[in-house]
Design a protein around this motif. Structure first.
Motif, PDB file in Angstrom:
ATOM      1  N   ILE A 137       0.971  -0.586  -0.160  1.00 44.84           N
ATOM      2  CA  ILE A 137      -0.164  -0.179  -0.030  1.00 44.84           C
ATOM      3  C   ILE A 137       1.307   1.359  -0.145  1.00 44.84           C
ATOM      4  O   ILE A 137       1.418   1.283   1.261  1.00 44.84           O
ATOM      5  N   GLU A 138       0.331   2.333  -0.914  1.00 45.65           N
ATOM      6  CA  GLU A 138       1.257   3.331  -0.316  1.00 45.65           C
ATOM      7  C   GLU A 138       0.004   4.790  -0.500  1.00 45.65           C
ATOM      8  O   GLU A 138      -0.647   4.502  -1.183  1.00 45.65           O
ATOM      9  N   ALA A 139       0.805   5.426   0.211  1.00 42.13           N
ATOM     10  CA  ALA A 139      -0.521   6.771   0.540  1.00 42.13           C
ATOM     11  C   ALA A 139       0.100   8.035  -0.668  1.00 42.13           C
ATOM     12  O   ALA A 139       1.542   8.006  -0.047  1.00 42.13           O
ATOM     13  N   PHE A 140      -0.687   8.738  -0.725  1.00 39.74           N
ATOM     14  CA  PHE A 140       0.085  10.339  -1.915  1.00 39.74           C
ATOM     15  C   PHE A 140      -0.790  11.662  -1.411  1.00 39.74           C
ATOM     16  O   PHE A 140      -1.969  11.172  -1.234  1.00 39.74           O
ATOM     17  N   ASP A 141      -0.042  12.113  -1.302  1.00 40.88           N
ATOM     18  CA  ASP A 141      -0.450  13.355  -1.016  1.00 40.88           C
ATOM     19  C   ASP A 141      -0.946  14.048  -2.447  1.00 40.88           C
ATOM     20  O   ASP A 141      -1.331  13.824  -3.104  1.00 40.88           O
ATOM     21  N   GLU A 142      -2.092  15.300  -1.456  1.00 41.32           N
ATOM     22  CA  GLU A 142      -3.263  16.156  -2.966  1.00 41.32           C
ATOM     23  C   GLU A 142      -2.357  16.482  -4.013  1.00 41.32           C
ATOM     24  O   GLU A 142      -3.081  16.341  -5.005  1.00 41.32           O
ATOM     25  N   ASP A 143      -1.288  16.385  -3.984  1.00 41.60           N
ATOM     26  CA  ASP A 143      -0.337  16.473  -5.698  1.00 41.60           C
ATOM     27  C   ASP A 143       0.129  15.702  -6.081  1.00 41.60           C
ATOM     28  O   ASP A 143       1.088  16.037  -7.176  1.00 41.60           O
ATOM     29  N   GLY A 144      -0.166  14.904  -5.706  1.00 47.30           N
ATOM     30  CA  GLY A 144       0.637  12.651  -5.721  1.00 47.30           C
ATOM     31  C   GLY A 144       1.704  12.554  -5.971  1.00 47.30           C
ATOM     32  O   GLY A 144       2.257  11.391  -6.513  1.00 47.30           O
ATOM     33  N   GLU A 145       2.112  13.023  -4.963  1.00 45.27           N
ATOM     34  CA  GLU A 145       3.901  13.047  -3.785  1.00 45.27           C
ATOM     35  C   GLU A 145       3.128  11.883  -2.916  1.00 45.27           C
ATOM     36  O   GLU A 145       2.152  11.302  -2.390  1.00 45.27           O
ATOM     37  N   SER A 146       4.786  10.928  -3.013  1.00 45.90           N
ATOM     38  CA  SER A 146       4.119  10.079  -2.185  1.00 45.90           C
ATOM     39  C   SER A 146       4.359  10.069  -0.931  1.00 45.90           C
ATOM     40  O   SER A 146       5.970  10.730  -0.611  1.00 45.90           O
ATOM     41  N   LEU A 147       3.300   9.938   0.303  1.00 44.93           N
ATOM     42  CA  LEU A 147       3.393  10.072   1.440  1.00 44.93           C
ATOM     43  C   LEU A 147       4.157   8.790   2.529  1.00 44.93           C
ATOM     44  O   LEU A 147       4.927   9.129   2.742  1.00 44.93           O
ATOM     45  N   THR A 148       4.308   7.765   2.113  1.00 45.05           N
ATOM     46  CA  THR A 148       4.663   6.861   2.812  1.00 45.05           C
ATOM     47  C   THR A 148       4.341   5.249   2.100  1.00 45.05           C
ATOM     48  O   THR A 148       3.300   5.429   1.248  1.00 45.05           O
ATOM     49  N   SER A 149       5.154   4.151   2.258  1.00 44.40           N
ATOM     50  CA  SER A 149       4.629   2.914   1.810  1.00 44.40           C
ATOM     51  C   SER A 149       4.741   1.575   2.669  1.00 44.40           C
ATOM     52  O   SER A 149       5.551   1.943   3.636  1.00 44.40           O
ATOM     53  N   ASP A 150       4.323   0.413   2.427  1.00 46.13           N
ATOM     54  CA  ASP A 150       4.142  -1.265   3.651  1.00 46.13           C
ATOM     55  C   ASP A 150       4.019  -1.651   3.020  1.00 46.13           C
ATOM     56  O   ASP A 150       3.075  -2.066   2.233  1.00 46.13           O
ATOM     57  N   LEU A 151       4.117  -2.950   3.280  1.00 48.81           N
ATOM     58  CA  LEU A 151       3.355  -3.903   3.202  1.00 48.81           C
ATOM     59  C   LEU A 151       2.578  -5.002   3.851  1.00 48.81           C
ATOM     60  O   LEU A 151       2.480  -4.193   5.179  1.00 48.81           O
ATOM     61  N   TRP A 152       1.495  -5.378   3.900  1.00 47.22           N
ATOM     62  CA  TRP A 152       0.471  -6.024   4.209  1.00 47.22           C
ATOM     63  C   TRP A 152       0.574  -7.785   3.862  1.00 47.22           C
ATOM     64  O   TRP A 152       0.455  -8.041   3.372  1.00 47.22           O
ATOM     65  N   SER A 325      -2.877   8.280   7.400  1.00 48.06           N
ATOM     66  CA  SER A 325      -4.195   8.893   6.776  1.00 48.06           C
ATOM     67  C   SER A 325      -4.053   9.551   5.564  1.00 48.06           C
ATOM     68  O   SER A 325      -3.558  10.851   5.768  1.00 48.06           O
ATOM     69  N   ALA A 326      -4.668   9.410   4.070  1.00 48.07           N
ATOM     70  CA  ALA A 326      -4.769  10.191   3.199  1.00 48.07           C
ATOM     71  C   ALA A 326      -6.033   9.887   1.973  1.00 48.07           C
ATOM     72  O   ALA A 326      -7.385   9.371   2.652  1.00 48.07           O
ATOM     73  N   HIS A 327      -5.854  11.020   0.939  1.00 44.79           N
ATOM     74  CA  HIS A 327      -7.141  10.828   0.495  1.00 44.79           C
ATOM     75  C   HIS A 327      -7.008   9.569  -0.533  1.00 44.79           C
ATOM     76  O   HIS A 327      -7.829   9.325  -1.969  1.00 44.79           O
ATOM     77  N   HIS A 328      -5.770   9.152  -1.004  1.00 43.40           N
ATOM     78  CA  HIS A 328      -4.931   8.449  -2.088  1.00 43.40           C
ATOM     79  C   HIS A 328      -4.184   7.219  -2.039  1.00 43.40           C
ATOM     80  O   HIS A 328      -3.249   8.006  -1.544  1.00 43.40           O
ATOM     81  N   TYR A 329      -4.647   6.343  -1.971  1.00 42.08           N
ATOM     82  CA  TYR A 329      -3.804   5.315  -1.574  1.00 42.08           C
ATOM     83  C   TYR A 329      -3.888   4.704  -3.129  1.00 42.08           C
ATOM     84  O   TYR A 329      -4.601   4.358  -4.195  1.00 42.08           O
ATOM     85  N   VAL A 330      -2.744   3.593  -3.143  1.00 44.59           N
ATOM     86  CA  VAL A 330      -2.648   2.738  -4.731  1.00 44.59           C
ATOM     87  C   VAL A 330      -2.018   1.000  -3.384  1.00 44.59           C
ATOM     88  O   VAL A 330      -0.861   1.134  -2.790  1.00 44.59           O
ATOM     89  N   VAL A 331      -3.056   0.334  -3.380  1.00 46.25           N
ATOM     90  CA  VAL A 331      -2.612  -0.691  -3.201  1.00 46.25           C
ATOM     91  C   VAL A 331      -2.185  -2.541  -4.475  1.00 46.25           C
ATOM     92  O   VAL A 331      -3.427  -2.455  -5.337  1.00 46.25           O
TER      93      VAL A 331
END
Length: 349
Positions: A137-152, A325-331
């Motif tokens: 999972i990767e979380a992005f900010d409103e500008d599409g910049e990556s905030l953080t990512s992790d494995l689950w 928490s974010a408003h945009h994620y890629v899983v």
């Protein structure tokens, strides 16, 4: 021949000292079946993963075995994956679960707790392996910049269930400061209190109710859901140790299932219909007019979340732990990304 040495990963201070007794039993039992145990204590402040990878890269271990809850499973698995990515050394993960939900173990027929320890060690000694798909999972900010990512390794989710977990963690920190209350108000009670509080808040409705909307792109197909209380992306067949939302899902098929929940009634319906011991079949549900659980299945999910103006932040969780928490994620589904040791006839329990 792979090395016999077994790294037993556990936190000796967990469960107010009970873990230390379980570790001693596990070390003795592993030695009795010839698996040459070596104890590896978890480390604070997120240092376990890199330290475990360093130890694996000495190339004298045949397997890692975790003893503990979902957090210890995740740290052990990430250590194995990091070692493989850095040096190509790949060893399997055995399970001695002690947690409550134990979705990973129960999805393959592995029980949790001290009473199951000897049987689980026999399973590890037999050495039957299966692949497990891993979530990224990767979380992005409103500008599409990556905030953080992790494995689950079990599930990730957004909304009410993640909010309950966050509240539970706050309550647990407060309870831990009061010695007498700490002894009486154990983890399950803390969780129940947090659940009651957050469900009551969400039932108020309006911006404080926590409902949100979602636009999900699942392998190129765009679907929109409104009025959600929860959104779950599941990897193993079990959720919360007790529920099966999608009966034909598999942990090693290269796909996950994304499942929306629109109301408290939807959760109640799921709790009844999706319980693993529920004798009601899909045909029975159709006869009485119960809708089948809505979901989408895919390998890649791009999720955008929206809440009403002045609404509550939409929290996130992975494997029962808070995620930023974010408003945009890629899983994404990482196909066959972890080897796990399972019973010869794996099945959920």
């Amino acid at each position: 021949m792979s090395p016999r040495r077994t790294l037993l990963v556990a936190n000796p201070t967990a469960r107010t000292g009970k873990a230390a007794r379980a570790i001693d039993r596990a070390m003795e039992a592993l030695a009795n079946v010839g698996l040459e145990p070596e104890f590896f204590a978890t480390q604070p402040e997120g240092r376990t993963v890199a330290a475990l990878a360093d130890r694996i890269e000495r190339e004298d271990c045949g397997r890692v075995v975790y003893l503990g809850g979902d957090g210890t499973f995740a740290e052990s698995a990430k250590g194995i994956i990091l070692a493989r990515e850095r040096s190509g050394i790949d060893i399997p993960l055995g399970m001695l679960p002690m947690g409550t939900a134990n979705d990973q173990g129960r999805s393959f027929g592995i029980s949790a707790g001290p009473k199951a320890l000897e049987q689980n060690i026999r399973t590890i000694a037999e050495g039957c392996e299966q692949w497990l798909d891993v979530g990224r999972i990767e979380a992005f900010d409103e500008d599409g910049e990556s905030l953080t990512s992790d494995l689950w390794f079990d599930n990730c989710g957004f909304g009410l269930s993640a909010r309950i977990l966050a509240q539970r963690n706050r309550d647990r920190e407060r309870v831990a400061r009061v010695p007498l209350v700490k002894q009486l108000y154990r983890d399950k009670l803390v969780y129940a209190g947090a659940a009651f509080s957050e469900i009551f808040k969400s039932m108020v409705g309006g911006p404080l109710g926590g409902q949100f909307s979602c636009e999900a792109n699942v392998d190129g197909e765009v679907v929109e859901w409104v009025g959600l209380t929860d959104l779950v992306i599941n990897g193993t067949i079990l959720y919360g140790g007790e529920w099966i939302f999608v009966e034909d899902c598999r942990p090693d098929d290269g796909e996950f299932e994304i499942i929306p929940f629109r109301s408290h009634a939807d959760w109640v319906s799921a709790a009844i219909k999706a319980h693993k011991r529920n004798p009601v079949t899909e045909d029975d549900r159709e006869v009485v007019g119960m809708r089948a659980r809505e979901f989408r299945r895919g390998q890649r999910f791009e999720v955008r979340l929206f809440h009403p103006q002045f609404g509550r932040e939409i929290p996130a969780q992975i494997d029962g732990e808070e995620f930023p928490s974010a408003h945009h994620y890629v899983v994404e589904n990482l196909f066959h990304h972890l080897r796990i040791v399972v019973p010869e006839d794996p099945h959920w329990i």
